[in-house]
Design an enzyme around this catalytic site. Structure first.
Site, mmCIF file in Angstrom:
data_model
loop_
_atom_site.group_PDB
_atom_site.id
_atom_site.type_symbol
_atom_site.label_atom_id
_atom_site.label_comp_id
_atom_site.label_asym_id
_atom_site.label_seq_id
_atom_site.Cartn_x
_atom_site.Cartn_y
_atom_site.Cartn_z
ATOM 1 N N LEU A 88 -14.319 4.168 53.102
ATOM 2 C CA LEU A 88 -15.168 4.366 51.922
ATOM 3 C C LEU A 88 -14.904 3.267 50.888
ATOM 4 O O LEU A 88 -13.777 2.783 50.752
ATOM 5 C CB LEU A 88 -14.880 5.739 51.317
ATOM 6 C CG LEU A 88 -15.269 6.891 52.257
ATOM 7 C CD1 LEU A 88 -14.536 8.170 51.888
ATOM 8 C CD2 LEU A 88 -16.779 7.106 52.246
ATOM 9 N N HIS A 104 -4.802 13.150 58.142
ATOM 10 C CA HIS A 104 -4.525 12.009 59.032
ATOM 11 C C HIS A 104 -3.439 12.409 60.041
ATOM 12 O O HIS A 104 -2.435 13.012 59.648
ATOM 13 C CB HIS A 104 -4.064 10.810 58.185
ATOM 14 C CG HIS A 104 -3.692 9.616 58.998
ATOM 15 N ND1 HIS A 104 -4.635 8.716 59.456
ATOM 16 C CD2 HIS A 104 -2.491 9.181 59.470
ATOM 17 C CE1 HIS A 104 -4.025 7.774 60.161
ATOM 18 N NE2 HIS A 104 -2.726 8.023 60.182
ATOM 19 N N GLN A 168 -1.256 21.578 63.861
ATOM 20 C CA GLN A 168 -0.660 21.554 62.524
ATOM 21 C C GLN A 168 -1.682 21.145 61.467
ATOM 22 O O GLN A 168 -1.652 21.664 60.341
ATOM 23 C CB GLN A 168 0.553 20.632 62.490
ATOM 24 C CG GLN A 168 1.682 21.108 63.392
ATOM 25 C CD GLN A 168 2.137 22.510 63.038
ATOM 26 O OE1 GLN A 168 2.350 22.837 61.866
ATOM 27 N NE2 GLN A 168 2.250 23.377 64.039
HETATM 28 N N1 3YE Z 1 -11.578 5.259 52.962
HETATM 29 C C1 3YE Z 1 -10.738 4.837 51.969
HETATM 30 N N2 3YE Z 1 -9.460 5.337 51.832
HETATM 31 C C2 3YE Z 1 -8.941 6.281 52.695
HETATM 32 N N3 3YE Z 1 -11.749 6.761 54.886
HETATM 33 C C3 3YE Z 1 -10.901 7.631 55.468
HETATM 34 C C4 3YE Z 1 -9.688 7.649 54.796
HETATM 35 C C5 3YE Z 1 -9.813 6.743 53.743
HETATM 36 C C6 3YE Z 1 -11.118 6.202 53.836
HETATM 37 O O1 3YE Z 1 -7.782 6.695 52.548
HETATM 38 N N4 3YE Z 1 -11.174 3.905 51.112
HETATM 39 C C7 3YE Z 1 -11.796 3.401 60.992
HETATM 40 C C8 3YE Z 1 -11.473 3.869 59.645
HETATM 41 C C9 3YE Z 1 -10.191 4.635 59.619
HETATM 42 C C10 3YE Z 1 -12.754 2.252 60.881
HETATM 43 O O2 3YE Z 1 -12.383 1.111 60.820
HETATM 44 N N5 3YE Z 1 -14.034 2.596 60.842
HETATM 45 C C11 3YE Z 1 -15.077 1.625 60.896
HETATM 46 C C12 3YE Z 1 -16.215 2.264 61.616
HETATM 47 C C13 3YE Z 1 -15.854 2.822 62.931
HETATM 48 C C14 3YE Z 1 -16.885 3.820 63.404
HETATM 49 O O3 3YE Z 1 -17.931 4.000 62.766
HETATM 50 O O4 3YE Z 1 -16.633 4.464 64.443
HETATM 51 C C15 3YE Z 1 -15.551 1.204 59.522
HETATM 52 O O5 3YE Z 1 -16.026 0.078 59.433
HETATM 53 O O6 3YE Z 1 -15.501 1.979 58.554
HETATM 54 C C16 3YE Z 1 -11.288 8.422 56.649
HETATM 55 C C17 3YE Z 1 -10.596 7.905 57.896
HETATM 56 C C18 3YE Z 1 -10.967 6.486 58.142
HETATM 57 C C19 3YE Z 1 -10.464 6.109 59.513
#
Ligand code: 3YE
Length: 205
Positions: A88, A104, A168
């Site tokens: 985000l 997480h 958990q």
């Molecule tokens: N955003 C911010 N801070 C946080 N989102 C999540 C937690 C969290 C957050 O603490 N600013 C994986 C992201 C990791 C990733 O790289 N995703 C890609 C897309 C992949 C896809 O669409 O399958 C991306 O470009 O965003 C939630 C957990 C985020 C997981």
């Protein structure tokens, strides 16, 4: 509630709302993936759903603006990420400061990011677990609300460990949401407060 996948943490929260443990309701489940099974779970429970596909937006900012518009229309007090797989923007995170949380599957700050069960196995650590945290712009780095520890067993693969950790998650995520819904959970200066007090063994989840 924001999801991308099967919605098992959503189910755990729905169950705790249903049985009265959490004094609140889930106003809407939003998924960035149209085929997320969590949407079906929500619909079967009579919860409003919405798909906002990030691929339909030109930029991260535009996608997050669409999310904000949808969430704010519902006047939700708390935004829960549960298997939501998008990073985000700072703008989104600041908009929901103090009321945006995530779960997480590792003991943060160890193993942020993706495929963290395999990373824990590869690192040879004997214990892993899960973390509920307030969301800040830096991914997986926000103030920690609750953690639970699980052992890593000699024959574990990532899937076996993920299952043990998920159990958990399904316990501590509802505990954190319950505290928030009761008006007892907040954050100030990167510190988590329960009943206005910093973390103490007595109030630890
Ligand atoms: N955003 C911010 N801070 C946080 N989102 C999540 C937690 C969290 C957050 O603490 N600013 C994986 C992201 C990791 C990733 O790289 N995703 C890609 C897309 C992949 C896809 O669409 O399958 C991306 O470009 O965003 C939630 C957990 C985020 C997981």
């Amino acid at each position: 509630m924001l999801i991308s996948g099967s919605g098992s943490n959503l189910q755990a929260l729905m169950d705790r709302v249903e049985d009265g443990t959490i004094p609140g309701r889930i106003v809407r489940v939003i998924s960035n993936k149209a085929d997320a099974y969590g949407l079906t779970r929500a619909q079967e429970a009579g919860i409003d759903t919405l798909v906002i596909d990030h691929k339909a937006y030109d930029s991260r900012e535009a996608f997050d603006a669409a999310l904000i518009a949808a969430i704010d229309a519902d006047e939700a007090d708390l935004v829960c990420l549960a298997g939501f797989m998008r990073v985000l923007t700072g703008g989104f995170v600041r908009h929901y400061v103090g009321r945006l949380i995530n779960v997480h599957p590792s003991l943060l700050p160890a193993f942020p990011g993706l495929k963290v069960q395999q990373k824990a196995i590869d690192a040879g650590v004997r214990f892993s677990g899960c973390t509920v945290h307030f969301v800040e712009e830096e991914v997986d780095a926000g103030p920690i609300i609750a953690q639970a520890v699980v052992p890593i067993l000699p024959d574990d693969d990532a899937s076996a460990l993920a299952g043990r950790i998920l159990k958990q998650e399904h316990r501590i995520y509802p505990l954190a949401v319950k505290l928030f819904a009761e008006g007892r959970l907040s954050t100030r200066n990167r510190t988590v407060l329960v009943d206005g007090q910093p973390w103490e063994p007595e109030t630890a989840l």
